[in-house]
Design a protein around this motif. Sequence first.
Motif, PDB file in Angstrom:
ATOM      1  N   UNK A   1     -50.742  52.844  -2.413  1.00  0.00           N
ATOM      2  CA  UNK A   1     -51.755  54.182  -2.674  1.00  0.00           C
ATOM      3  C   UNK A   1     -52.153  55.259  -1.163  1.00  0.00           C
ATOM      4  N   UNK A   2     -51.840  55.501  -0.641  1.00  0.00           N
ATOM      5  CA  UNK A   2     -51.957  56.785   0.708  1.00  0.00           C
ATOM      6  C   UNK A   2     -52.570  56.962   0.441  1.00  0.00           C
ATOM      7  N   UNK A   3     -53.534  55.969   1.871  1.00  0.00           N
ATOM      8  CA  UNK A   3     -55.036  56.133   2.581  1.00  0.00           C
ATOM      9  C   UNK A   3     -54.553  56.822   3.805  1.00  0.00           C
ATOM     10  N   UNK A   4     -56.237  57.606   4.431  1.00  0.00           N
ATOM     11  CA  UNK A   4     -56.195  57.635   6.042  1.00  0.00           C
ATOM     12  C   UNK A   4     -57.821  57.735   5.678  1.00  0.00           C
ATOM     13  N   UNK A   5     -57.690  58.135   7.503  1.00  0.00           N
ATOM     14  CA  UNK A   5     -58.850  58.397   8.018  1.00  0.00           C
ATOM     15  C   UNK A   5     -58.697  59.364   8.670  1.00  0.00           C
ATOM     16  N   UNK A   6     -59.807  60.035   8.940  1.00  0.00           N
ATOM     17  CA  UNK A   6     -59.322  61.508  10.027  1.00  0.00           C
ATOM     18  C   UNK A   6     -60.807  62.726  10.485  1.00  0.00           C
ATOM     19  N   UNK A   7     -60.550  63.357  11.221  1.00  0.00           N
ATOM     20  CA  UNK A   7     -61.582  64.144  11.526  1.00  0.00           C
ATOM     21  C   UNK A   7     -61.880  65.207  10.541  1.00  0.00           C
ATOM     22  N   UNK A   8     -62.593  65.873  10.046  1.00  0.00           N
ATOM     23  CA  UNK A   8     -62.943  67.491   9.051  1.00  0.00           C
ATOM     24  C   UNK A   8     -63.847  67.925   8.907  1.00  0.00           C
ATOM     25  N   UNK A   9     -63.388  69.200   8.372  1.00  0.00           N
ATOM     26  CA  UNK A   9     -64.752  70.161   8.948  1.00  0.00           C
ATOM     27  C   UNK A   9     -65.432  69.916   7.683  1.00  0.00           C
ATOM     28  N   UNK A  10     -66.775  69.706   8.013  1.00  0.00           N
ATOM     29  CA  UNK A  10     -67.998  70.184   6.622  1.00  0.00           C
ATOM     30  C   UNK A  10     -68.648  71.276   7.415  1.00  0.00           C
ATOM     31  N   UNK A  11     -68.232  72.531   6.729  1.00  0.00           N
ATOM     32  CA  UNK A  11     -69.655  73.365   7.238  1.00  0.00           C
ATOM     33  C   UNK A  11     -69.591  73.641   8.977  1.00  0.00           C
TER      34      UNK A  11
ATOM     35  N   UNK B   1     -66.442  61.736   9.986  1.00  0.00           N
ATOM     36  CA  UNK B   1     -64.957  61.335   9.744  1.00  0.00           C
ATOM     37  C   UNK B   1     -64.888  61.214   8.055  1.00  0.00           C
ATOM     38  N   UNK B   2     -63.745  61.621   7.500  1.00  0.00           N
ATOM     39  CA  UNK B   2     -63.410  61.196   6.060  1.00  0.00           C
ATOM     40  C   UNK B   2     -62.544  59.787   6.072  1.00  0.00           C
ATOM     41  N   UNK B   3     -62.285  60.325   4.883  1.00  0.00           N
ATOM     42  CA  UNK B   3     -61.504  59.189   4.176  1.00  0.00           C
ATOM     43  C   UNK B   3     -60.703  59.958   3.544  1.00  0.00           C
ATOM     44  N   UNK B   4     -59.239  59.618   3.576  1.00  0.00           N
ATOM     45  CA  UNK B   4     -58.065  60.519   2.422  1.00  0.00           C
ATOM     46  C   UNK B   4     -58.220  59.503   1.662  1.00  0.00           C
ATOM     47  N   UNK B   5     -58.721  59.970   0.065  1.00  0.00           N
ATOM     48  CA  UNK B   5     -58.365  59.685  -1.299  1.00  0.00           C
ATOM     49  C   UNK B   5     -57.897  60.199  -2.208  1.00  0.00           C
ATOM     50  N   UNK B   6     -56.285  59.735  -3.023  1.00  0.00           N
ATOM     51  CA  UNK B   6     -56.043  60.738  -4.133  1.00  0.00           C
ATOM     52  C   UNK B   6     -56.088  62.025  -3.208  1.00  0.00           C
ATOM     53  N   UNK B   7     -55.850  62.326  -2.285  1.00  0.00           N
ATOM     54  CA  UNK B   7     -55.624  63.366  -1.846  1.00  0.00           C
ATOM     55  C   UNK B   7     -57.223  64.359  -1.441  1.00  0.00           C
ATOM     56  N   UNK B   8     -58.326  63.867  -1.734  1.00  0.00           N
ATOM     57  CA  UNK B   8     -60.038  64.533  -1.090  1.00  0.00           C
ATOM     58  C   UNK B   8     -59.721  63.553  -0.265  1.00  0.00           C
ATOM     59  N   UNK B   9     -60.729  64.487   0.300  1.00  0.00           N
ATOM     60  CA  UNK B   9     -61.893  64.054   1.804  1.00  0.00           C
ATOM     61  C   UNK B   9     -62.402  63.333   1.509  1.00  0.00           C
ATOM     62  N   UNK B  10     -62.928  62.626   1.275  1.00  0.00           N
ATOM     63  CA  UNK B  10     -64.476  62.104   1.312  1.00  0.00           C
ATOM     64  C   UNK B  10     -65.326  61.623   2.319  1.00  0.00           C
ATOM     65  N   UNK B  11     -66.718  62.045   2.908  1.00  0.00           N
ATOM     66  CA  UNK B  11     -66.953  61.732   4.124  1.00  0.00           C
ATOM     67  C   UNK B  11     -67.590  59.999   4.080  1.00  0.00           C
ATOM     68  N   UNK B  12     -67.019  60.127   5.500  1.00  0.00           N
ATOM     69  CA  UNK B  12     -67.627  58.160   5.672  1.00  0.00           C
ATOM     70  C   UNK B  12     -69.064  58.257   6.534  1.00  0.00           C
ATOM     71  N   UNK B  13     -69.023  59.507   7.410  1.00  0.00           N
ATOM     72  CA  UNK B  13     -70.522  60.220   7.870  1.00  0.00           C
ATOM     73  C   UNK B  13     -71.001  61.351   7.502  1.00  0.00           C
ATOM     74  N   UNK B  14     -71.914  61.523   8.874  1.00  0.00           N
ATOM     75  CA  UNK B  14     -72.866  62.530   8.922  1.00  0.00           C
ATOM     76  C   UNK B  14     -72.097  63.136  10.244  1.00  0.00           C
TER      77      UNK B  14
END
Length: 165
Positions: free
Chosen positions: A83-93, A98-111
């Motif tokens: 599986x390909x995964x990643x960590x990235x900065x994403x905008x939430x509002x 900090x998000x982890x990308x799993x299966x094409x979806x960004x899941x926030x790890x932090x506020x």
Amino acid sequence: MNRPHGFTIIELMLALAITSIITAASVPYFHTMNQNWTATQQSVDSTQESRLALSIMEKELKQADRINSLSSTALYFVKSNGNTTGFLVSDQGTNRVLSQELNGENQPLTGAIDSLLFEGLAADGTPTMIPSKLKAIRITLSINNQTMQTQVTFPKDFISTLYYG
């Protein structure tokens, strides 16, 4: 003459005035104490959130089979299960998280975060963003003006098995 037991109205008024003065003087102290407690609690929460996020990233990177791409704010890799995964900065509002990308979806790890920085290091310690030359990755995460840093060093045979094995 015997004086009746109890307090006179003047004594009660004087006691009430003294109690009111003491209470009025202590209210700002308790307000300041409450503000300090709230700030300390937020700082502790931020520290725990940062540690947890860095711990997750370290664990995932140590299990990486191949680094696909690296930039200052994003890192993508292939895990041992393919599986390909990643960590990235994403905008939430209005916040950056900090998000982890799993299966094409960004899941926030932090506020909300202040910043996230990935720095690749070659075997000689020089900075590099070329996946085939990576020997280590330094991760710097800042939340609520608290900065935490970790470095994941890959095994000696990491590069040769990834790209030549």
